[in-house]
Design a protein around this motif. Structure first.
Motif, PDB file in Angstrom:
ATOM      1  N   LYS A 155      59.373  14.892 -26.604  1.00 40.83           N
ATOM      2  CA  LYS A 155      58.258  13.975 -26.309  1.00 40.83           C
ATOM      3  C   LYS A 155      58.554  13.134 -25.078  1.00 40.83           C
ATOM      4  O   LYS A 155      57.670  12.891 -24.249  1.00 40.83           O
ATOM      5  CB  LYS A 155      58.015  13.038 -27.495  1.00 40.83           C
ATOM      6  N   ILE A 189      55.024  11.700 -23.184  1.00 39.83           N
ATOM      7  CA  ILE A 189      54.082  11.108 -24.125  1.00 39.83           C
ATOM      8  C   ILE A 189      54.749  10.014 -24.944  1.00 39.83           C
ATOM      9  O   ILE A 189      54.101   9.328 -25.716  1.00 39.83           O
ATOM     10  CB  ILE A 189      53.407  12.143 -25.042  1.00 39.83           C
ATOM     11  N   SER A 211      49.214  10.339 -16.778  1.00 36.80           N
ATOM     12  CA  SER A 211      49.317  11.320 -17.859  1.00 36.80           C
ATOM     13  C   SER A 211      48.609  12.621 -17.474  1.00 36.80           C
ATOM     14  O   SER A 211      49.025  13.707 -17.862  1.00 36.80           O
ATOM     15  CB  SER A 211      48.739  10.750 -19.156  1.00 36.80           C
ATOM     16  N   ARG A 212      47.574  12.508 -16.666  1.00 42.02           N
ATOM     17  CA  ARG A 212      46.858  13.696 -16.214  1.00 42.02           C
ATOM     18  C   ARG A 212      47.709  14.532 -15.253  1.00 42.02           C
ATOM     19  O   ARG A 212      47.831  15.753 -15.404  1.00 42.02           O
ATOM     20  CB  ARG A 212      45.567  13.241 -15.536  1.00 42.02           C
ATOM     21  N   ALA A 214      50.305  16.253 -17.190  1.00 40.04           N
ATOM     22  CA  ALA A 214      49.803  17.395 -17.954  1.00 40.04           C
ATOM     23  C   ALA A 214      49.529  18.602 -17.059  1.00 40.04           C
ATOM     24  O   ALA A 214      49.371  19.714 -17.547  1.00 40.04           O
ATOM     25  CB  ALA A 214      48.541  17.000 -18.712  1.00 40.04           C
ATOM     26  N   VAL A 265      53.550  19.734 -16.992  1.00 41.78           N
ATOM     27  CA  VAL A 265      54.285  20.012 -18.226  1.00 41.78           C
ATOM     28  C   VAL A 265      53.292  20.218 -19.371  1.00 41.78           C
ATOM     29  O   VAL A 265      52.461  19.354 -19.633  1.00 41.78           O
ATOM     30  CB  VAL A 265      55.214  18.823 -18.574  1.00 41.78           C
ATOM     31  N   TYR A 297      52.907  20.531 -23.385  1.00 38.63           N
ATOM     32  CA  TYR A 297      53.691  20.132 -24.554  1.00 38.63           C
ATOM     33  C   TYR A 297      52.908  20.450 -25.818  1.00 38.63           C
ATOM     34  O   TYR A 297      51.741  20.085 -25.944  1.00 38.63           O
ATOM     35  CB  TYR A 297      53.989  18.636 -24.474  1.00 38.63           C
ATOM     36  N   LEU A 298      53.557  21.133 -26.736  1.00 37.33           N
ATOM     37  CA  LEU A 298      52.910  21.464 -27.999  1.00 37.33           C
ATOM     38  C   LEU A 298      53.696  20.816 -29.137  1.00 37.33           C
ATOM     39  O   LEU A 298      54.826  21.204 -29.401  1.00 37.33           O
ATOM     40  CB  LEU A 298      52.901  22.981 -28.173  1.00 37.33           C
ATOM     41  N   PRO A 299      53.113  19.801 -29.797  1.00 40.95           N
ATOM     42  CA  PRO A 299      53.846  19.130 -30.869  1.00 40.95           C
ATOM     43  C   PRO A 299      53.897  19.984 -32.123  1.00 40.95           C
ATOM     44  O   PRO A 299      53.195  20.995 -32.235  1.00 40.95           O
ATOM     45  CB  PRO A 299      53.031  17.866 -31.111  1.00 40.95           C
ATOM     46  N   GLN A 328      47.109  25.822 -19.703  1.00 41.17           N
ATOM     47  CA  GLN A 328      47.396  24.601 -18.941  1.00 41.17           C
ATOM     48  C   GLN A 328      48.064  24.932 -17.597  1.00 41.17           C
ATOM     49  O   GLN A 328      48.111  24.075 -16.720  1.00 41.17           O
ATOM     50  CB  GLN A 328      48.317  23.699 -19.788  1.00 41.17           C
TER      51      GLN A 328
END
Lengths: 323, 250
Positions: free
Chosen positions: B45, B50, B69-70, B73, B76, B78-80, B152
């Protein structure tokens, strides 16, 4: 004719909803205790039926979309503006505004919005504090709802002049709708509807869960607050002229989700149409069935909505935790 | 190449990671592993930005700390581990992988749709495109989310426990996909707690314990260091087979 068939199959549900809105509006305009013929006919049409129909359409659309947005933002399908106290907040705003002697349409709509926003912020901070358990949010909402309603009652007791709102306002109804109240609220509702629709992708991404949404670059805090603000604006303005209508924001989004799923791009316009048609039809029925007496439509909605909410609760028992 | 220097992070005043230094080479699969609660998900994270962190993160020399944050993204994905399951179609979900590129008017463009379709194709779930996410099995849903992360189009892909909902066949295919993405030049970082899977598939292995990095290097280096036995409290052994080293406990 193939392209027409394709268009129809893709937009069937949207077209049917639009047709339902149109039908509801026509019925509401044509049916009623008084006849539209005679010397008073055009007066009744312009100053009684038309504002009332517009009021029903606007309030229905606003409350249903507000419900869909709140459910998305809180990731909680049992939430709706009436259940978590947002409508009660708006009611308190209106009552205080009237008690203070501010009776202009803009003042009342503004006060309703502020009250609704206050309640929404209260609920969200509560949700964050307690780790956002779904049941806690609903229970907290019930408490906020009761508390804000009690405050409204207290104000009407202390300042009886504000009591012009007491009767029908408590259950919600459209018998006292006038252009003075309707126009400011309507302008705000239409603005908020457009704004919410522009944020439909954000609402969907938010529904993927906070961490996934952040990973996709969504500023979760900011968008959540913005969407809540718009939801409060929608239900607050609806309450400012329609009173504390319950359950529209719960029933309509649920019915529409069953029909088209949760994709906001489709869901939001359908909720707007479905809510408008539903409230207008209920109001027309409430006027016509017992004519010349009329029922406040809020009673009809609560009679339908109470059992609906209970069914949802029962169905969820042991159910999977979904968004 | 992803570089982390002196990174510390935690949740509301409770520090979890302290002074982490890490080098993640591009074009390879890096696996972060460690016992429960060692901070591996927290590290992911913090890498994804994030979770607020101190220290510096950089991607091929470009500092990541100041990015919005945009912008983050767009670099990177990221898949939680925990995700909700909204009732939207698989295609719409994958299309939301293009969210970091969304501009005015607020709708996805043709180019975004093409990229989303390619990602569906890539995961072999093009036939599920119109199905509701909620109607899928755990494995299919996992693939849909990974397709979203691919859409993404980022140089870095971070996956937290991607194998959790998968049976062994799908797990191996997941690892093959990770390796394939790495060969295409992406920097792939996975959090796995299956140690043997980690040892067999990682180009680079990072072992964590109690919020610090115990060892990082190739599987061989990490195995030889003996820190696995210490971190997990088990004895890891291996035998050489025709397919390379196979690891087992005991």
């Amino acid at each position: 004719m193939n392209s027409w068939r394709k268009f129809w199959s893709m937009n069937k549900k949207v077209m049917l909803t639009a047709a339902a809105v149109l039908l509801a509006a026509v019925l509401s305009l044509c049916l009623g205790a008084a006849s539209l013929g005679g010397s008073m006919g055009s007066f009744i049409f312009l100053y009684v039926r038309l504002p009332r129909t517009l009021g029903c359409l606007l309030a229905g659309a606003a409350l249903a979309v507000s419900g869909a947005v709140i459910q998305g933002v809180l990731l909680n399908r049992l939430a709706s503006p009436s259940i978590i106290g947002i409508n009660a907040g708006a009611g308190l705003g209106v009552t205080v505004c009237c008690a203070a002697g501010l009776l202009s349409g803009w003042a009342i709509a503004g006060a309703a919005f502020l009250g609704a926003m206050g309640a929404a912020v209260l609920i969200v901070s509560l949700a964050r504090r307690t780790g956002a358990s779904r049941t806690t949010v609903i229970l907290g909402g019930v408490a906020v709802n009761a508390f804000l309603n009690a405050l409204s009652q207290a104000v009407t007791t202390l300042v009886p002049e504000a009591g012009m709102l007491s009767g029908e306002f408590r259950v919600g109804g459209f018998s006292a709708v006038s252009y003075v109240r309707l126009i400011p609220a309507g302008v705000l509702i239409l603005t908020a509807l457009v704004a919410v629709f522009l944020l439909h992708n954000e609402l969907d991404v938010l529904a993927l869960g906070e961490e996934t949404a952040r990973g996709l670059g969504l500023d979760v805090q900011k968008i959540r607050l913005l969407l809540l603000l718009l939801a409060a604006m929608l239900s607050g303005c609806a309450v400012s002229f329609a009173g504390l209508l319950g359950f529209v924001g719960l029933m309509v989004p649920h019915a529409m989700r069953r029909l088209v799923g949760s994709e906001s791009r489709v869901l939001l316009p359908l909720c707007a149409g479905g809510g408008a048609a539903f409230v207008t039809l209920c109001d027309t029925a409430a006027r016509v069935v017992f004519a010349p007496y009329e029922f406040p439509v809020g009673i009809v909605l609560s009679v339908l909505g109470g059992p609906f909410f209970l069914t949802l609760l029962l169905k969820r028992k042991g159910g999977r935790q979904d968004a | 190449m992803l570089e982390i220097r002196n990174l510390s992070a935690g949740y509301s005043g409770r520090p979890v990671l302290e002074d982490i230094c890490l080098t993640v080479p591009g074009g390879s699969v890096t696996v972060i592993t460690g016992p429960n609660g060692c901070g591996k998900s927290t590290l992911l994270k913090a890498l994804a930005g994030i979770l607020p962190s101190t220290g510096t993160r950089s991607l091929c020399g470009e500092g990541l700390n100041g990015l919005s944050s945009r912008e983050m993204a767009q670099r990177v994905a990221y898949l939680p581990q925990n995700r909700s399951v909204p009732e939207i179609t698989v295609r719409r979900l994958v299309l939301h992988g293009r969210f970091p590129y969304l501009s005015y008017p607020r709708r996805y463009r043709r180019e975004d749709e093409a990229i989303a379709d390619a990602a569906l194709e890539r995961l072999g779930i093009a036939d599920l495109a119109q199905r509701s996410l909620a109607s899928l099995s755990g494995g299919q849903r996992q693939k849909a989310y990974i397709a979203m992360a691919l859409a993404q189009s980022t140089p870095v892909v971070l996956l937290d426990e991607p194998n959790t909902y998968l049976d062994i066949g799908h797990q191996l295919r997941m690892m093959e996909l990770a390796r394939f993405l790495a060969r295409e030049g992406k920097t792939v970082v996975l959090v796995l707690h299956d140690l043997t899977m980690a040892l067999e598939w990682a180009d680079r292995l990072v072992v964590m314990d109690a919020g610090t990095v115990l060892a990082q290097g190739t599987a061989e280096e990490v195995y030889q260091s003996g820190c696995l036995n210490r971190a997990f409290g088990v004895t890891v052994s291996r035998i050489e087979t025709e397919q390379g080293w196979k690891y087992y406990y005991g």
